[in-house]
Design an enzyme around this catalytic site. Structure first.
Site, PDB file in Angstrom:
ATOM      1  N   HIS A 239      52.981 -24.396 -10.001  1.00 12.85           N
ATOM      2  CA  HIS A 239      51.776 -24.459  -9.173  1.00 12.85           C
ATOM      3  C   HIS A 239      52.216 -24.222  -7.732  1.00 12.85           C
ATOM      4  CE1 HIS A 239      48.124 -25.854  -7.324  1.00 12.85           C
ATOM      5  NE2 HIS A 239      47.575 -26.090  -8.490  1.00 12.85           N
ATOM      6  N   ARG A 261      42.570 -23.593  -2.453  1.00  9.53           N
ATOM      7  CA  ARG A 261      42.687 -22.156  -2.186  1.00  9.53           C
ATOM      8  C   ARG A 261      41.412 -21.443  -2.613  1.00  9.53           C
ATOM      9  NH1 ARG A 261      46.457 -19.914  -5.339  1.00  9.53           N
ATOM     10  NH2 ARG A 261      46.751 -21.826  -6.500  1.00  9.53           N
TER      11      ARG A 261
END
Ligand SMILES: Cc1cc2nc3c(=O)[nH]c(=O)nc-3n(C[C@H](O)[C@H](O)[C@H](O)COP(=O)(O)OP(=O)(O)OC[C@H]3O[C@@H](n4cnc5c(N)ncnc54)[C@H](O)[C@@H]3O)c2cc1C
Length: 573
Positions: A239, A261
């Site tokens: 990640h 994001r």
């Protein structure tokens, strides 16, 4: 002959995450007369990664979205390595499962003003389809599932860790599972007609990692020792945004969710400059593999933050909205001295998920009669890369399906078998190895493992690093075998359990490394700097590993494109 207690149950569920809990409830619905026991290394409802799910759950619900679109995103994200029948099951049954979560189990997911379920953006997807409860979705899901397990009075073996799956005397079926009651250190053999393996994988062998501490790939190690086939083990997902708060805190590595994001957060280098546009047109919203690799490259060659990482910044967005929408994340950052909404947070890619695992069928069945599996212990659903939001969908979809299968299968075909006592004896002997030796320093083994996996089997690998890792893993295991732990008191003897954890992690690390060495191309989460290109997708193969006589073997198997071929789409043009 070692002492152990034997207990019996019709169905034994290993693990209490989304997969295990869903399976337990579904077995109980299909066959209420069966005795069901959930055995778990921690406390039911309080451990595993499903509880830690922040972002949410992918499901095609909204007008404009479709299961075909969700399927294509999953397969294209998985770089065409997915078992397409499993991926199709994932996207179609997710619709049913999310309604079950809301309407039958009582989860409350966030809603739009018109009352429809709110779905947010997650990276790598062509539609905003991630259902969530703020950024604490997993607590909502596991809380409701655990309540039902308690309410229905299903049996629980908490603080019980599975150490070996035991075949029947004739080797044709599973007879039960050997466990340690961690509260007192005694061995317990749970004799059973059917087992669900749902211990949730978890790449905790890497220096930076996100999964819960109870996860040490025990299920995958047991499956390897049982001779089962595992696939896609080279596919470890990093990640991009793990918190970087210094070596002295366990908060380092914990994940700052994808939705940040998705919502518009920037990634910045040490000088405060954005860099993602150099790597992908989607910028920060590219898939996890691409963003992690870009960050790795920036950290290697560009300017970095004080702790060696890069920055996640939301300071250009509406501060109040960020605090409101990402309350849990903002709090987590504040706990470590960072201001998520108003400033920037130092981050590093962190090992998050294993796409690989035990090969299984869409009904949850495995090569062993009576053994079923679901969730993060399995391989094939995600291919070379898992989309954010497809993890909890995977565990709940396939946990429920496996529960249905077990509920139907057990009354008709499930029988109690006498165990192969030699396997029980060998497993107890292995676990007790360190108790008769002078105590040594396990921390150096744990650090050594983290270094090998991070440096040589990490985001970027090559043949030289992987060969080096294999040699170092063998040496590390020999060191571990020579180290003892104080066995005077086995009550919650966590040092002893750490020894067993490390044994499992080293075995599975070897499997990851051998699989990574066997795949001579780059795709998805697997990037070989000596083979940077992705080979022809039409002739894609997946890697199968097995463990036999102390060695890990690999085979390449063709991927069957049962629904759509590379270059084609299920979407109407
Ligand atoms: C921080 C974090 C955030 C995440 N966010 C998302 C997200 O937003 N969306 C998404 O889709 N996915 C997310 N994931 C991934 C997701 O959590 C997993 O894909 C999924 O929940 C795994 O479910 P599972 O049931 O297979 O395993 P888990 O939920 O991890 O459960 C495993 C269970 O097995 C038990 N266990 C382990 N070893 C043993 C043993 N030897 N004996 C007995 N029991 C054992 C554990 O104690 C635990 O109860 C996230 C993961 C993490 C770590």
């Amino acid at each position: 002959m070692n002492d152990f207690e034997t207990i019996e149950t019709d169905v034994l569920i290993l693990g209490a995450g989304g997969a295990g809990l869903f399976a337990a409830l579904h077995v109980n619905e299909v066959a209420p007369d069966l005795s069901v026991t959930v055995a778990v290394k921690g406390l039911l409802g309080k451990c595993g990664c499903t509880r830690m799910v922040q972002g949410g759950y992918n499901v095609a619900l909204a007008p404009g979205d479709s299961v075909e679109r969700h399927f294509m995103d999953t397969v294209e994200g998985g770089k065409w390595l997915n078992d397409q029948d499993l991926a199709w099951t994932l996207v179609t049954v997710a619709q049913e499962r999310v309604r079950e979560l809301e309407n039958e189990l009582g989860c409350f997911f966030d809603r739009n003003e018109d009352g429809t379920v709110h779905q947010k953006a997650f990276a790598g997807q062509t539609f905003d389809r991630t259902v969530h409860k703020g950024d604490l979705t997993g607590i909502e899901i596991v809380g409701r599932l655990a309540e039902q397990v308690w309410a229905r009075g299903l049996n629980r073996l908490e603080d019980h860790r599975a150490v070996e799956m035991i075949p029947s005397m004739d080797g044709q079926s599973i007879s039960g599972v050997l466990m340690i009651d961690m509260r007192i250190g005694d061995f317990v053999f749970v004799k059973t007609r059917a087992v669900l393996l749902a211990t949730g994988g978890g790449p905790t062998m890497y220096r930076y990692h996100t999964p819960s501490g109870d996860k040490t790939v025990d299920g995958m190690a047991m499956a390897l020792r049982a001779g089962l086939a595992l696939r896609d083990m080279e596919m470890v997902q990093f990640h991009p945004t793990g918190l970087l708060a210094g070596a002295e805190t366990r908060m380092t590595g914990t994940v700052l969710e994808e939705g940040l994001r998705g919502y518009g957060a920037y990634l910045l280098d040490g000088d405060g400059e954005r860099f993602m546009d150099k790597y992908d047109d989607r910028g920060e919203r590219a898939t996890r593999d691409i963003v992690s690799r870009a960050m790795f490259e920036e950290m290697r060659t560009g300017s970095i933050g004080p702790l060696g990482g890069l920055y996640l910044s939301m300071a250009h967005l509406d501060e109040g909205e960020v605090r409101r929408l990402f309350k849990g994340m903002a709090q987590r950052c504040a706990d470590c001295g960072f201001d998520l909404a108003g400033d920037k947070v130092e981050v590093v890619p962190t090992a998050h998920y294993m796409m690989g695992g035990v090969e299984f069928g869409a009904d949850g069945g495995t090569e062993w009669n009576g053994l079923f599996t679901a969730g993060e212990d399995t391989g094939g659903v995600h291919g070379a890369n898992r989309l954010g939001g497809n993890g909890v969908a995977n565990s709940t979809v396939f946990g429920g399906i496996a529960g249905d299968t077990i509920g139907r299968w057990t009354p008709q075909q499930g029988a109690f078998h006498d165990p192969d006592e030699a396997t029980i004896e060998a497993a107890i002997g292995l676990c007790r190895t360190p108790l008769s030796k002078p105590p040594g320093d396990l921390e150096t083994i744990r650090t050594g493992l983290a270094d090998i996996m991070w440096d040589d089997v990490g985001i970027v690998r090559d043949a030289v690093s992987l060969e080096r890792a294999l040699g170092n893993l063998t040496a590390l295991e020999a060191d571990l075998d020579g180290i003892g732990v104080d066995g005077g008191n086995l009550t919650y003897n966590l040092t002893w359990h750490d020894w067993i954890n490390l044994k499992n992690m080293i075995l599975v690390s070897r499997a990851i490394t051998v699989a990574a060495l066997a795949r001579n191309d780059s795709r998805g989460a697997h990037y070989r700097s000596d083979f940077p290109e992705t080979r022809n997708l039409e002739s894609s193969t997946f890697t199968r590993v097995r463990y036999k006589d102390g060695a890990i073997t690999t085979e390449a198997h063709p991927v069957h494109f049962t629904r759509v071929k590379p270059g084609e789409t299920l979407l109407e043009e």
